[in-house]
Design a protein around this motif. Structure first.
Motif, PDB file in Angstrom:
ATOM      1  N   LEU A   1       0.859  -1.183   0.000  1.00 23.47           N
ATOM      2  CA  LEU A   1       0.000   0.000   0.000  1.00 23.47           C
ATOM      3  C   LEU A   1       0.893   1.230   0.000  1.00 23.47           C
ATOM      4  O   LEU A   1       1.530   1.552   1.001  1.00 23.47           O
ATOM      5  N   ALA A   2       0.960   1.933  -1.127  1.00 25.49           N
ATOM      6  CA  ALA A   2       2.000   2.947  -1.332  1.00 25.49           C
ATOM      7  C   ALA A   2       1.695   4.288  -0.688  1.00 25.49           C
ATOM      8  O   ALA A   2       2.594   5.129  -0.583  1.00 25.49           O
ATOM      9  N   GLU A   3       0.469   4.531  -0.253  1.00 27.36           N
ATOM     10  CA  GLU A   3       0.131   5.843   0.289  1.00 27.36           C
ATOM     11  C   GLU A   3       1.038   6.178   1.476  1.00 27.36           C
ATOM     12  O   GLU A   3       1.160   5.418   2.435  1.00 27.36           O
ATOM     13  N   GLY A   4       1.707   7.326   1.401  1.00 28.67           N
ATOM     14  CA  GLY A   4       2.569   7.784   2.477  1.00 28.67           C
ATOM     15  C   GLY A   4       3.927   7.127   2.556  1.00 28.67           C
ATOM     16  O   GLY A   4       4.704   7.430   3.464  1.00 28.67           O
ATOM     17  N   LEU A   5       4.250   6.248   1.615  1.00 34.04           N
ATOM     18  CA  LEU A   5       5.547   5.568   1.646  1.00 34.04           C
ATOM     19  C   LEU A   5       6.563   6.298   0.773  1.00 34.04           C
ATOM     20  O   LEU A   5       6.236   6.817  -0.287  1.00 34.04           O
ATOM     21  N   THR A   6       7.785   6.315   1.236  1.00 38.01           N
ATOM     22  CA  THR A   6       8.907   6.767   0.424  1.00 38.01           C
ATOM     23  C   THR A   6       9.539   5.550  -0.249  1.00 38.01           C
ATOM     24  O   THR A   6       9.148   4.401   0.000  1.00 38.01           O
ATOM     25  N   ALA A   7      10.526   5.783  -1.093  1.00 38.39           N
ATOM     26  CA  ALA A   7      11.213   4.661  -1.725  1.00 38.39           C
ATOM     27  C   ALA A   7      11.794   3.723  -0.669  1.00 38.39           C
ATOM     28  O   ALA A   7      11.751   2.497  -0.807  1.00 38.39           O
TER      29      ALA A   7
END
Length: 586
Positions: free
Chosen positions: A74-80
């Protein structure tokens, strides 16, 4: 459209509304197909049904080999970086930085299917830094992963163009291109107003609603108060325990920000584990406390009462001592013997971690002890990790110890000269163990009584490849001796020495087990296993119950006392953790 192949029956999946069936059919055709694009973009504005479509796909994906999702991130709010940590955990590698994740996936040629919702909502931290821009995650991680021929991905991109549509399968759900979301994000003051306060007027983050915990740090960055709101949150240990771990990781990566004490170093150590914890605050407090002990005394002391409510908590740390091997020394009051990267062997106090003595067997940098089997406080058998040779040390005034240990070392040295697979890869012994246990490259185990001469060991083939760690444990009341071994085949095995080794492993995983320790505790025999993916597993041997420990330090060697003190060693030092054994497996 993808190449024709046998695709799953859409009727066997959860039901879709009529207007969604065409999109579902197209997604299934792409996923089950071969020879087509390896990237599928799911586009559409807010409210167009993207999330429902992806949730539907995930719900039925395990029913067909080509549609199995190996990593749902779940990519929301994630950095690389935080994306890579989560993906590494899901793929069984443990949390890795982006470069190392790409390397591991490249080496592991098994097919991988990523499912990435909300890529357009990724990014965190100050808006002027690359980490806040979703394009950074795309460039540093997704594009390099998709360049690997065995990697495929389903990525939700909203109505953005974060990834090129050329050469990709595009499922566009449409919607109102003006967007259906209205209003701006909530302000810092509005979010803070939703947080309950203590009688003393401090925010009670334990009772804060999820939106506040998730969004308040981003709101603080927008507050326009020259960073006062951000500094206030970072100075509040309660927020460190309960706030968004991914948001805190992104903000603390900004070196321009002045933070209290050694918070940046402590958080950096704990962050990979913290971003994977979704339970109550006490486990996060225990993990953050473990990272702070020995580094940031005020923060560690503040967190200690909450951490000690957890079934495990850190006791002391020696970050100045990079450790390669640990063993408990037999005696009326067992001590701890540790080998460091210089080849020095030293004794440490179990209660405080204080240095008690430098062992006479300390050598030079040419010897790197990777295993220790002390016979007593002065005599020890050690494994040189560079040469895979056993070396013995005993004082001149104890000829029996010198003769017995030298014979064990010579036996295995002679065997290795005629067969390379007989070279020693693991050794253990000491307090609680009736044997010195030796493991070799062939997967064999060899048992020696350390107190008396024996012409040859008792040996059994146990693993399919090299032994990576061994431990032995005597259960005097039951008249049993348990020998545990770990192998490069990913298995942990048990041999009760009155019988043959058990045919089924205690545990089998894709990662490699690196270290073992066992102890007879008041709650029964306990086995600790450290794995190459950073996991540390505690087994209640008689019932088969497992408890993972998300420790913040890489672990290469272990020791465990009957009272439940777990000693871990590795490149970041020597650490002691108290296990509350009566609660650990609740």
């Amino acid at each position: 459209m993808t190449a024709a192949t046998v695709t799953p029956d859409i009727a066997a999946w959860p039901p879709l509304q009529e207007r969604e069936r065409a999109h579902g059919r197209r997604l299934l055709d792409w996923a089950a197909g071969t020879g087509g694009p390896r990237l599928c973009l799911v586009r559409g504005t807010a409210g167009s049904g993207k999330s429902r479509l992806l949730a539907w796909f995930m719900a039925g994906s395990a029913g067909h080999p080509r549609t199995v999702v190996h990593a749902l991130v779940l990519a929301e709010g994630l950095t690389a970086e935080s994306f890579a940590w989560e993906a590494g955990r899901l793929l069984g590698y443990g949390p890795l930085d982006p470069a190392r994740l790409i390397e591991r996936v490249a080496l592991d040629e098994r097919p991988v299917l990523f499912l990435v919702p909300d890529l357009h909502r990724s990014g965190a931290g100050p808006v002027d830094l690359p980490s806040a821009d979703p394009a950074t995650l795309v460039a540093e991680l997704l594009v390099p992963l998709l360049e690997l021929g065995h990697v495929r991905a389903i990525v939700e991109v909203g109505d953005t163009e974060l990834l090129p549509v050329d050469g990709a399968e595009v499922i566009d759900l449409g919607g109102d291109r003006d967007g259906t979301e209205s209003g701006g994000p909530p302000s810092f003051a509005d979010l803070l107003a939703t947080v309950p306060h203590t009688a003393e007027g401090r925010p009670d983050w334990d009772g804060a609603p999820a939106p506040a915990l998730r969004d308040i740090l981003a709101a603080a960055l927008r507050a326009g108060d020259e960073g006062a709101a951000v500094r206030g949150l970072l100075s509040d240990p309660g927020f460190l325990v309960h706030g968004s771990a991914t948001a805190l990781t992104a903000v603390l990566a900004d070196e321009r920000l002045v933070v209290p004490g050694q918070l940046r170093q402590v958080w950096r150590r704990a962050a990979p584990g913290l971003t994977g914890l979704y339970g109550d605050g006490t486990e996060r407090a225990a993990l953050l406390h473990a990272a702070a002990v020995g580094t940031d005394a005020p923060l560690a002391e503040y967190l200690r009462p909450l951490a000690e409510r957890h079934p495990w908590s850190a006791v002391w740390a020696r970050p100045d001592v990079p450790v390669t091997a640990l063993a408990l020394v037999p005696g009326a009051e067992p001590g701890l013997l540790a080998a460091d990267v210089t080849g020095r062997l030293a004794g440490y106090d179990l209660d405080t971690g204080a240095l008690t003595a430098v062992h006479p067997a300390s050598g030079t940098s040419s010897v790197r002890p990777d295993g220790l089997a002390p016979r007593d406080g002065r005599s020890v058998l050690l494994l040189d990790g560079r040469t895979e040779a056993l070396l013995s040390h005993a004082p001149e005034d104890d000829p029996t110890a010198a003769f017995v240990l030298a014979h064990i070392a010579e036996h295995h040295g002679s065997a290795a000269l005629t067969d390379a697979k007989a070279r020693v890869t693991a050794v253990a012994g000491g307090a609680g163990s009736p044997y010195t246990v030796v493991g070799d490259r062939s997967g064999g185990l060899h048992l020696w009584p350390p107190a008396e001469y024996q012409d040859a060991p008792r040996s059994r083939p146990v693993h399919e490849g090299p032994v990576t760690a061994v431990a032995a444990l005597e259960l005097a009341d039951e008249g049993l001796t348990l020998v545990f071994s770990a192998g490069a085949d990913g298995s942990v095995r048990l041999w009760e020495t009155s019988d043959e080794p058990m045919p089924a492993p205690v545990e089998q995983r894709e990662p490699m087990p690196l270290a073992l320790a066992a102890a007879a505790t008041p709650e029964g025999p306990v086995l600790a296993v450290a794995w190459s993916d950073g996991a540390l597993h505690l087994w209640h041997v008689l019932t088969g119950r497992l408890r993972p420990l998300p420790l913040p330090h890489p672990t290469r060697t272990l020791a465990l006392t009957p009272g439940g003190l777990l000693l871990t060693g590795g490149p970041e030092g020597l650490h002691a953790v108290r296990l509350r054994l009566d609660r650990l497996w609740d």
